[in-house]
Design a protein around this motif. Structure first.
Motif, PDB file in Angstrom:
ATOM      1  N   VAL A 127       0.847  -1.199   0.000  1.00 42.05           N
ATOM      2  CA  VAL A 127       0.000   0.000   0.000  1.00 42.05           C
ATOM      3  C   VAL A 127       0.876   1.242   0.000  1.00 42.05           C
ATOM      4  CG1 VAL A 127      -1.651   1.369   1.365  1.00 42.05           C
ATOM      5  CG2 VAL A 127      -1.993  -1.104   1.093  1.00 42.05           C
ATOM      6  N   TRP A 128       1.840   1.308   0.888  1.00 46.54           N
ATOM      7  CA  TRP A 128       2.688   2.490   1.008  1.00 46.54           C
ATOM      8  C   TRP A 128       3.484   2.748  -0.267  1.00 46.54           C
ATOM      9  CZ3 TRP A 128       4.705   0.377   6.266  1.00 46.54           C
ATOM     10  CH2 TRP A 128       3.694   0.481   7.229  1.00 46.54           C
ATOM     11  N   GLU A 129       3.970   1.683  -0.891  1.00 48.47           N
ATOM     12  CA  GLU A 129       4.697   1.858  -2.158  1.00 48.47           C
ATOM     13  C   GLU A 129       3.768   2.428  -3.227  1.00 48.47           C
ATOM     14  OE1 GLU A 129       7.949   1.564  -2.886  1.00 48.47           O
ATOM     15  OE2 GLU A 129       8.352   1.108  -0.774  1.00 48.47           O
ATOM     16  N   TYR A 130       2.524   1.963  -3.249  1.00 45.12           N
ATOM     17  CA  TYR A 130       1.574   2.513  -4.220  1.00 45.12           C
ATOM     18  C   TYR A 130       1.283   3.985  -3.924  1.00 45.12           C
ATOM     19  CZ  TYR A 130      -2.376   3.544  -7.085  1.00 45.12           C
ATOM     20  OH  TYR A 130      -3.190   4.153  -7.998  1.00 45.12           O
ATOM     21  N   LEU A 131       1.145   4.334  -2.650  1.00 45.06           N
ATOM     22  CA  LEU A 131       0.876   5.728  -2.304  1.00 45.06           C
ATOM     23  C   LEU A 131       1.943   6.660  -2.869  1.00 45.06           C
ATOM     24  CD1 LEU A 131      -0.221   5.465   1.447  1.00 45.06           C
ATOM     25  CD2 LEU A 131      -1.663   5.432  -0.592  1.00 45.06           C
ATOM     26  N   LEU A 132       3.165   6.179  -2.911  1.00 41.29           N
ATOM     27  CA  LEU A 132       4.264   6.998  -3.440  1.00 41.29           C
ATOM     28  C   LEU A 132       4.103   7.306  -4.934  1.00 41.29           C
ATOM     29  CD1 LEU A 132       7.208   5.267  -1.555  1.00 41.29           C
ATOM     30  CD2 LEU A 132       6.362   7.606  -1.185  1.00 41.29           C
ATOM     31  N   THR A 133       3.230   6.567  -5.616  1.00 39.18           N
ATOM     32  CA  THR A 133       3.027   6.794  -7.059  1.00 39.18           C
ATOM     33  C   THR A 133       1.874   7.748  -7.360  1.00 39.18           C
ATOM     34  OG1 THR A 133       1.460   4.968  -7.464  1.00 39.18           O
ATOM     35  CG2 THR A 133       3.842   4.436  -7.512  1.00 39.18           C
ATOM     36  N   ILE A 134       1.077   8.089  -6.342  1.00 42.88           N
ATOM     37  CA  ILE A 134      -0.049   8.999  -6.572  1.00 42.88           C
ATOM     38  C   ILE A 134       0.512  10.401  -6.772  1.00 42.88           C
ATOM     39  CG2 ILE A 134      -2.200   9.964  -5.676  1.00 42.88           C
ATOM     40  CD1 ILE A 134      -2.449   7.447  -3.904  1.00 42.88           C
ATOM     41  N   PRO A 135       0.249  11.002  -7.922  1.00 46.86           N
ATOM     42  CA  PRO A 135       0.825  12.327  -8.196  1.00 46.86           C
ATOM     43  C   PRO A 135       0.347  13.411  -7.236  1.00 46.86           C
ATOM     44  CG  PRO A 135       0.054  11.289 -10.214  1.00 46.86           C
ATOM     45  CD  PRO A 135      -0.468  10.459  -9.069  1.00 46.86           C
ATOM     46  N   TYR A 136       1.203  14.356  -7.024  1.00 48.25           N
ATOM     47  CA  TYR A 136       0.930  15.534  -6.206  1.00 48.25           C
ATOM     48  C   TYR A 136      -0.374  16.179  -6.665  1.00 48.25           C
ATOM     49  CZ  TYR A 136       2.006  20.200  -4.229  1.00 48.25           C
ATOM     50  OH  TYR A 136       2.001  21.392  -3.537  1.00 48.25           O
ATOM     51  N   GLY A 137      -1.248  16.469  -5.717  1.00 51.28           N
ATOM     52  CA  GLY A 137      -2.493  17.146  -6.032  1.00 51.28           C
ATOM     53  C   GLY A 137      -3.589  16.256  -6.570  1.00 51.28           C
ATOM     54  N   GLU A 138      -3.325  14.960  -6.701  1.00 48.53           N
ATOM     55  CA  GLU A 138      -4.339  14.027  -7.176  1.00 48.53           C
ATOM     56  C   GLU A 138      -4.755  13.115  -6.031  1.00 48.53           C
ATOM     57  OE1 GLU A 138      -3.437  11.916 -10.764  1.00 48.53           O
ATOM     58  OE2 GLU A 138      -2.555  13.688 -11.704  1.00 48.53           O
ATOM     59  N   THR A 139      -5.889  12.459  -6.211  1.00 46.04           N
ATOM     60  CA  THR A 139      -6.372  11.529  -5.199  1.00 46.04           C
ATOM     61  C   THR A 139      -6.732  10.206  -5.842  1.00 46.04           C
ATOM     62  OG1 THR A 139      -8.653  12.305  -5.430  1.00 46.04           O
ATOM     63  CG2 THR A 139      -7.312  13.352  -3.711  1.00 46.04           C
ATOM     64  N   ARG A 140      -6.805   9.196  -5.002  1.00 46.25           N
ATOM     65  CA  ARG A 140      -7.285   7.876  -5.376  1.00 46.25           C
ATOM     66  C   ARG A 140      -8.201   7.412  -4.254  1.00 46.25           C
ATOM     67  NH1 ARG A 140      -4.823   9.664  -8.955  1.00 46.25           N
ATOM     68  NH2 ARG A 140      -3.316   8.717 -10.340  1.00 46.25           N
ATOM     69  N   SER A 141      -9.141   6.564  -4.573  1.00 48.47           N
ATOM     70  CA  SER A 141     -10.011   6.017  -3.530  1.00 48.47           C
ATOM     71  C   SER A 141      -9.323   4.821  -2.881  1.00 48.47           C
ATOM     72  CB  SER A 141     -11.358   5.594  -4.116  1.00 48.47           C
ATOM     73  OG  SER A 141     -11.201   4.414  -4.884  1.00 48.47           O
ATOM     74  N   TYR A 142      -9.836   4.439  -1.725  1.00 47.00           N
ATOM     75  CA  TYR A 142      -9.316   3.248  -1.055  1.00 47.00           C
ATOM     76  C   TYR A 142      -9.485   2.033  -1.967  1.00 47.00           C
ATOM     77  CZ  TYR A 142      -9.107   6.080   3.153  1.00 47.00           C
ATOM     78  OH  TYR A 142      -8.801   7.058   4.065  1.00 47.00           O
ATOM     79  N   GLY A 143     -10.610   1.977  -2.688  1.00 47.95           N
ATOM     80  CA  GLY A 143     -10.840   0.892  -3.636  1.00 47.95           C
ATOM     81  C   GLY A 143      -9.843   0.905  -4.772  1.00 47.95           C
ATOM     82  N   ASP A 144      -9.496   2.101  -5.266  1.00 48.18           N
ATOM     83  CA  ASP A 144      -8.484   2.218  -6.325  1.00 48.18           C
ATOM     84  C   ASP A 144      -7.155   1.627  -5.862  1.00 48.18           C
ATOM     85  OD1 ASP A 144     -10.265   3.624  -8.000  1.00 48.18           O
ATOM     86  OD2 ASP A 144      -9.504   5.585  -7.353  1.00 48.18           O
ATOM     87  N   VAL A 145      -6.785   1.956  -4.635  1.00 53.43           N
ATOM     88  CA  VAL A 145      -5.520   1.449  -4.081  1.00 53.43           C
ATOM     89  C   VAL A 145      -5.578  -0.064  -3.962  1.00 53.43           C
ATOM     90  CG1 VAL A 145      -3.924   1.500  -2.120  1.00 53.43           C
ATOM     91  CG2 VAL A 145      -5.048   3.618  -2.875  1.00 53.43           C
ATOM     92  N   ALA A 146      -6.678  -0.574  -3.433  1.00 53.80           N
ATOM     93  CA  ALA A 146      -6.821  -2.028  -3.271  1.00 53.80           C
ATOM     94  C   ALA A 146      -6.699  -2.734  -4.619  1.00 53.80           C
ATOM     95  CB  ALA A 146      -8.162  -2.349  -2.608  1.00 53.80           C
ATOM     96  N   ARG A 147      -7.368  -2.211  -5.634  1.00 52.86           N
ATOM     97  CA  ARG A 147      -7.282  -2.819  -6.976  1.00 52.86           C
ATOM     98  C   ARG A 147      -5.869  -2.717  -7.542  1.00 52.86           C
ATOM     99  NH1 ARG A 147     -12.288  -0.728  -6.884  1.00 52.86           N
ATOM    100  NH2 ARG A 147     -11.724   1.291  -7.760  1.00 52.86           N
TER     101      ARG A 147
END
Length: 131
Positions: free
Chosen positions: A47-67
C-alpha cells in the motif's frame, strides 16, 4: 561506522527531512527523496509503495488502491495500512479518499489535516499551472 559518524548521518537526515518538508509546504517540492526503510507487513508495504506513485495534487479512492495492489476486496485493510503509515506526508496517505470523494480516515479524527494538505496541493498546482 563510528558513533560520531552515525550521529552526523542522523543529523544530516533530519536536516534533509526538514528542508524537504519546508519545500513541500512552500509548493516547491512534490515528491520526497529521503531514504525510506518502511517497516510493516507485506500488505502495508505494498500500500505504502503505491501511495508513493499517486501524483501531487491528485487523489485515489481506497478501492483504487486495493485494486492497484491486486487486493480488490481489501478496501478496509488499505485504510488500516494508511492509519499505520509511519511517515505521513512523505508517503502521501492524505491523497486517499472515500469512493464518493469524502475525506475519511486520516489519523483518526484528523480529517481536517487531510483537507488542509489536499487544499495546499491543489492551490500550488493552480498557481504553477497559471490558472
Amino acid at each position: 561506522m563510528t558513533d560520531s559518524e552515525s550521529t552526523i548521518r542522523t543529523v544530516q537526515l533530519v536536516e534533509d527531512a526538514l528542508e524537504q518538508l519546508e519545500q513541500y509546504f512552500a509548493g516547491i517540492r512534490h515528491t520526497f527523496t529521503l531514504p525510506l526503510v518502511l517497516r510493516g507487513t507485506e500488505f502495508q508495504k505494498a500500500v505504502w509503495e503505491y501511495l508513493l506513485t499517486i501524483p501531487y495534487g491528485e487523489t485515489r479512492s481506497y478501492g483504487d488502491v486495493a485494486r492497484a495492489i491486486g487486493r480488490e476486496k481489501a478496501v478496509r485493510a488499505v485504510g488500516q495500512a494508511n492509519r499505520a503509515n509511519p511517515v505521513p506526508i512523505v508517503v502521501p496517505c492524505h491523497r486517499v479518499i472515500g469512493q464518493t470523494g469524502a475525506l475519511t480516515g486520516y489519523a483518526g479524527s484528523q480529517v481536517h489535516l487531510k483537507a488542509a494538505l489536499l487544499n495546499l496541493e491543489q492551490e500550488h498546482r493552480l498557481v504553477q499551472s497559471g490558472a
